[in-house]
Design a protein around this motif. Structure first.
Motif, mmCIF file in Angstrom:
data_model
loop_
_atom_site.group_PDB
_atom_site.id
_atom_site.type_symbol
_atom_site.label_atom_id
_atom_site.label_comp_id
_atom_site.label_asym_id
_atom_site.label_seq_id
_atom_site.Cartn_x
_atom_site.Cartn_y
_atom_site.Cartn_z
ATOM 1 N N PHE A 17 2.608 22.344 1.010
ATOM 2 C CA PHE A 17 2.242 22.185 2.424
ATOM 3 C C PHE A 17 2.723 20.832 2.979
ATOM 4 C CE2 PHE A 17 -0.749 20.826 5.744
ATOM 5 C CZ PHE A 17 -0.685 21.903 6.613
ATOM 6 N N HIS A 18 2.395 19.758 2.263
ATOM 7 C CA HIS A 18 2.951 18.458 2.623
ATOM 8 C C HIS A 18 4.343 18.350 2.011
ATOM 9 C CE1 HIS A 18 -1.447 17.464 3.061
ATOM 10 N NE2 HIS A 18 -0.947 17.110 4.229
ATOM 11 N N ARG A 19 5.222 17.585 2.649
ATOM 12 C CA ARG A 19 6.590 17.501 2.146
ATOM 13 C C ARG A 19 6.978 16.046 1.883
ATOM 14 N NH1 ARG A 19 9.983 16.182 5.855
ATOM 15 N NH2 ARG A 19 11.801 17.232 4.987
ATOM 16 N N LEU A 20 7.953 15.866 0.996
ATOM 17 C CA LEU A 20 8.475 14.528 0.762
ATOM 18 C C LEU A 20 9.341 14.132 1.957
ATOM 19 C CD1 LEU A 20 9.243 14.729 -3.052
ATOM 20 C CD2 LEU A 20 7.365 13.537 -1.908
ATOM 21 N N PRO A 21 9.501 12.829 2.213
ATOM 22 C CA PRO A 21 10.123 12.408 3.474
ATOM 23 C C PRO A 21 11.599 12.768 3.585
ATOM 24 C CG PRO A 21 9.727 10.516 2.052
ATOM 25 C CD PRO A 21 9.039 11.675 1.413
ATOM 26 N N THR A 50 2.813 6.607 2.614
ATOM 27 C CA THR A 50 1.912 7.384 1.761
ATOM 28 C C THR A 50 1.038 8.274 2.633
ATOM 29 O OG1 THR A 50 0.490 5.438 1.814
ATOM 30 C CG2 THR A 50 1.681 5.874 -0.235
ATOM 31 N N HIS A 51 0.611 9.403 2.073
ATOM 32 C CA HIS A 51 -0.384 10.231 2.762
ATOM 33 C C HIS A 51 -1.758 9.621 2.506
ATOM 34 C CE1 HIS A 51 -2.714 13.747 4.039
ATOM 35 N NE2 HIS A 51 -1.660 13.993 4.769
ATOM 36 N N PRO A 52 -2.580 9.480 3.547
ATOM 37 C CA PRO A 52 -3.819 8.720 3.395
ATOM 38 C C PRO A 52 -5.034 9.509 2.905
ATOM 39 C CG PRO A 52 -3.488 9.273 5.686
ATOM 40 C CD PRO A 52 -2.301 9.823 4.949
ATOM 41 N N SER A 53 -4.939 10.842 2.848
ATOM 42 C CA SER A 53 -6.143 11.634 2.584
ATOM 43 C C SER A 53 -6.644 11.498 1.145
ATOM 44 C CB SER A 53 -5.850 13.107 2.859
ATOM 45 O OG SER A 53 -6.930 13.917 2.434
ATOM 46 N N ASP A 54 -7.952 11.353 0.992
ATOM 47 C CA ASP A 54 -8.586 11.484 -0.324
ATOM 48 C C ASP A 54 -8.814 12.960 -0.628
ATOM 49 O OD1 ASP A 54 -9.238 8.640 -1.181
ATOM 50 O OD2 ASP A 54 -10.207 8.668 0.772
ATOM 51 N N MET A 55 -9.313 13.689 0.374
ATOM 52 C CA MET A 55 -9.637 15.107 0.189
ATOM 53 C C MET A 55 -8.451 15.891 -0.356
ATOM 54 S SD MET A 55 -10.660 17.891 3.135
ATOM 55 C CE MET A 55 -8.946 18.200 3.565
ATOM 56 N N ALA A 109 -4.086 14.900 -10.136
ATOM 57 C CA ALA A 109 -3.295 14.491 -8.973
ATOM 58 C C ALA A 109 -3.547 13.013 -8.690
ATOM 59 C CB ALA A 109 -3.648 15.335 -7.754
ATOM 60 N N PHE A 110 -2.521 12.362 -8.122
ATOM 61 C CA PHE A 110 -2.628 10.963 -7.704
ATOM 62 C C PHE A 110 -2.635 10.874 -6.179
ATOM 63 C CE2 PHE A 110 -0.386 10.009 -11.840
ATOM 64 C CZ PHE A 110 -1.362 9.193 -12.378
ATOM 65 N N GLY A 111 -3.439 9.962 -5.654
ATOM 66 C CA GLY A 111 -3.369 9.608 -4.242
ATOM 67 C C GLY A 111 -2.854 8.183 -4.094
ATOM 68 N N GLY A 112 -2.321 7.873 -2.923
ATOM 69 C CA GLY A 112 -1.851 6.514 -2.643
ATOM 70 C C GLY A 112 -0.516 6.183 -3.273
ATOM 71 N N VAL A 113 0.184 7.189 -3.798
ATOM 72 C CA VAL A 113 1.461 6.910 -4.467
ATOM 73 C C VAL A 113 2.662 7.535 -3.771
ATOM 74 C CG1 VAL A 113 0.414 6.626 -6.753
ATOM 75 C CG2 VAL A 113 1.270 8.885 -6.060
ATOM 76 N N ALA A 114 2.420 8.470 -2.831
ATOM 77 C CA ALA A 114 3.557 9.224 -2.277
ATOM 78 C C ALA A 114 3.264 9.755 -0.871
ATOM 79 C CB ALA A 114 3.911 10.394 -3.201
ATOM 80 N N HIS A 115 4.255 10.351 -0.277
ATOM 81 C CA HIS A 115 4.196 10.980 1.042
ATOM 82 C C HIS A 115 3.318 12.228 1.018
ATOM 83 C CE1 HIS A 115 6.309 12.722 4.734
ATOM 84 N NE2 HIS A 115 6.269 11.460 5.056
ATOM 85 N N VAL A 116 2.935 12.625 -0.183
ATOM 86 C CA VAL A 116 2.080 13.798 -0.404
ATOM 87 C C VAL A 116 0.990 13.406 -1.395
ATOM 88 C CG1 VAL A 116 4.051 15.359 -0.095
ATOM 89 C CG2 VAL A 116 3.445 14.590 -2.384
ATOM 90 N N ASN A 161 0.817 -1.214 0.000
ATOM 91 C CA ASN A 161 0.000 0.000 0.000
ATOM 92 C C ASN A 161 0.859 1.276 0.000
ATOM 93 O OD1 ASN A 161 0.960 -0.701 2.549
ATOM 94 N ND2 ASN A 161 -0.697 0.337 3.631
ATOM 95 N N LEU A 162 2.178 1.142 -0.061
ATOM 96 C CA LEU A 162 3.033 2.320 0.168
ATOM 97 C C LEU A 162 3.535 2.950 -1.136
ATOM 98 C CD1 LEU A 162 4.809 1.148 3.436
ATOM 99 C CD2 LEU A 162 2.724 2.484 3.175
ATOM 100 N N ALA A 163 4.501 3.884 -0.989
ATOM 101 C CA ALA A 163 4.803 4.840 -2.068
ATOM 102 C C ALA A 163 5.578 4.258 -3.244
ATOM 103 C CB ALA A 163 5.578 6.022 -1.488
#
Lengths: 55, 330
Positions: free
Chosen positions: B192-196, B160-165, B261-268, B147-149
């Motif tokens: 606002f969110h940053r890479l690890p 990964t960041h979990p937010s859909d919103m 934009a993609f979700g579930g692929v990265a720290h952001v 499930n990770l980046a």
């Protein structure tokens, strides 16, 4: 849940986000019941029971 | 769960002053993630400063034609808001795809942005985790990581960041408004969110004591044609393996502009600028959509068990863009 549907609040399975009123199909009932910790939407008689109340 | 003190801030200035004095304090809004993390021992604040009642609970029009979303607006109320549904459907859909009705009734706009990763090692205090305990190591690289980046991860962290919103908001060029000890600032969500990197313990650029007051959406006429598509292990009530937020401006069969934009692929929430650039001025065809996805995903560096996300991301993006194109033709 019934009041939200009457007020036209959409769910993740609503085809029209801007509908004035949501008809509670089986898919709508299942989606709106999901997240209940008992997962009771998974039991066969729960969805028909809710549908019966909406009638 | 460790004992903690509970305070209720009278206003925003008091909340900020209180937290600035408490290095081990935290703001409490909906609590849907923070309280869970406290029960698990992952978060151990000594004081919680309740901000849920502060007057940031409105969705209101801005002079530039955009919309201001108060930080305390509940996810349910935002998804049901008529102006959001009509003008930014991708955002309403993303909210409705997240969590469950009960959680959405409590979770706030600001809190949603600040939720932590659901990486299993982060949530298990018996395991090392560089995000929870800097320098302790990352078992996810060799362990459970399907499930990770696949994009933007580091040696230290593949969460990964979990937010859909946030995925919808980052596609819509949202701006986070923040109030802090040094005054007010506006941070584009994409920054606002940053890479690890080598500081995975920092999810965002927020400083201690800063309070999110609102999220501003700029006007975007073609956002009326936008969509959020989420792929997950269950039909409902599960985090995204992969998601796509997209808005498409097509005229005469040609893509004039796009937001992706993609979700579930990265720290952001991952803004797909390369895919957008590959679409502009091109014919709205499946082949072009596929090339745009490939342009973005060329940078992907999958782990042993999550390479499936690359074709999944490509196919989900192509399908979403085709759906939006067909909507255009109707």
């Amino acid at each position: 849940m019934l009041r939200e549907a009457e007020a036209g609040w959409p769910s993740a399975v609503s085809a029209d986000l801007n509908a004035e009123h949501i008809t509670l199909s089986d898919d709508e009932i299942r989606e709106r019941m999901s997240g209940n910790l008992c997962r009771c939407a998974a039991y066969a008689n729960i969805v028909p029971a809710i549908a019966e109340v909406t009638r | 769960m460790k004992p903690f003190r509970y305070e209720r801030a009278g206003d925003a200035a008091a909340a900020i002053a209180m937290l600035s004095q408490e290095p081990a304090g935290a703001f409490l809004a909906g609590g849907t993630n923070l309280v869970d993390l406290m029960k698990l021992g992952v978060a151990q604040p000594q004081v919680l400063i309740d901000i849920s009642h502060l007057p940031y609970n409105r969705v209101e029009p801005l002079d530039d034609g955009g919309v201001r979303i108060g930080a305390a607006v509940r996810n349910s109320d935002l998804a049901a808001d008529r102006s959001i549904r009509a003008r930014y459907p991708v955002l309403a859909q993303a909210l409705l795809a997240g969590a469950s009705g009960q959680l959405r009734n409590l979770a706030t706009t600001g809190g949603n942005l600040l939720q932590r990763t659901r990486c299993v090692y982060f949530q298990d205090i018996s395991k090392p985790c560089n995000k929870r305990q800097p320098g302790s190591g990352c078992p996810a690289r060799e362990g459970y990581h399907r499930n990770l980046a696949i994009l933007g991860a580091s040696e230290a962290c593949v969460a990964t960041h979990p937010s859909d919103m946030a995925v919808a908001l980052v596609a819509l060029d949202a701006v986070v408004r923040v109030l802090g000890p040094k005054g007010e600032r506006a941070i584009p969500l994409v920054h606002f969110h940053r890479l690890p990197g080598d500081e995975p313990q920092r999810d965002t650029v927020l400083e201690h004591g800063e309070l999110i007051t609102a999220v501003d959406l700029p006007p975007l006429a073609f956002a009326t044609r936008s969509h959020y598509r989420k792929v997950r292990d269950r039909a409902s009530y599960a985090f995204a393996l992969l998601s796509v937020a997209a808005a498409l401006d097509v005229a005469g069969g040609v893509v004039r502009d796009a937001r992706i934009a993609f979700g579930g692929v990265a720290h952001v929430a991952w803004r797909a600028s390369k895919a957008e650039a590959a679409l502009r001025g091109q014919p709205a065809t499946e082949e072009v959509f596929r090339r745009a996805a490939d342009a973005e995903l060329a940078d992907a560096r999958p782990l042993r068990d999550n390479a499936f996300k690359i074709p999944l991301a490509r196919n989900t993006l192509v399908r979403t863009l085709l759906d939006l194109t067909q909507e255009e033709n109707r």
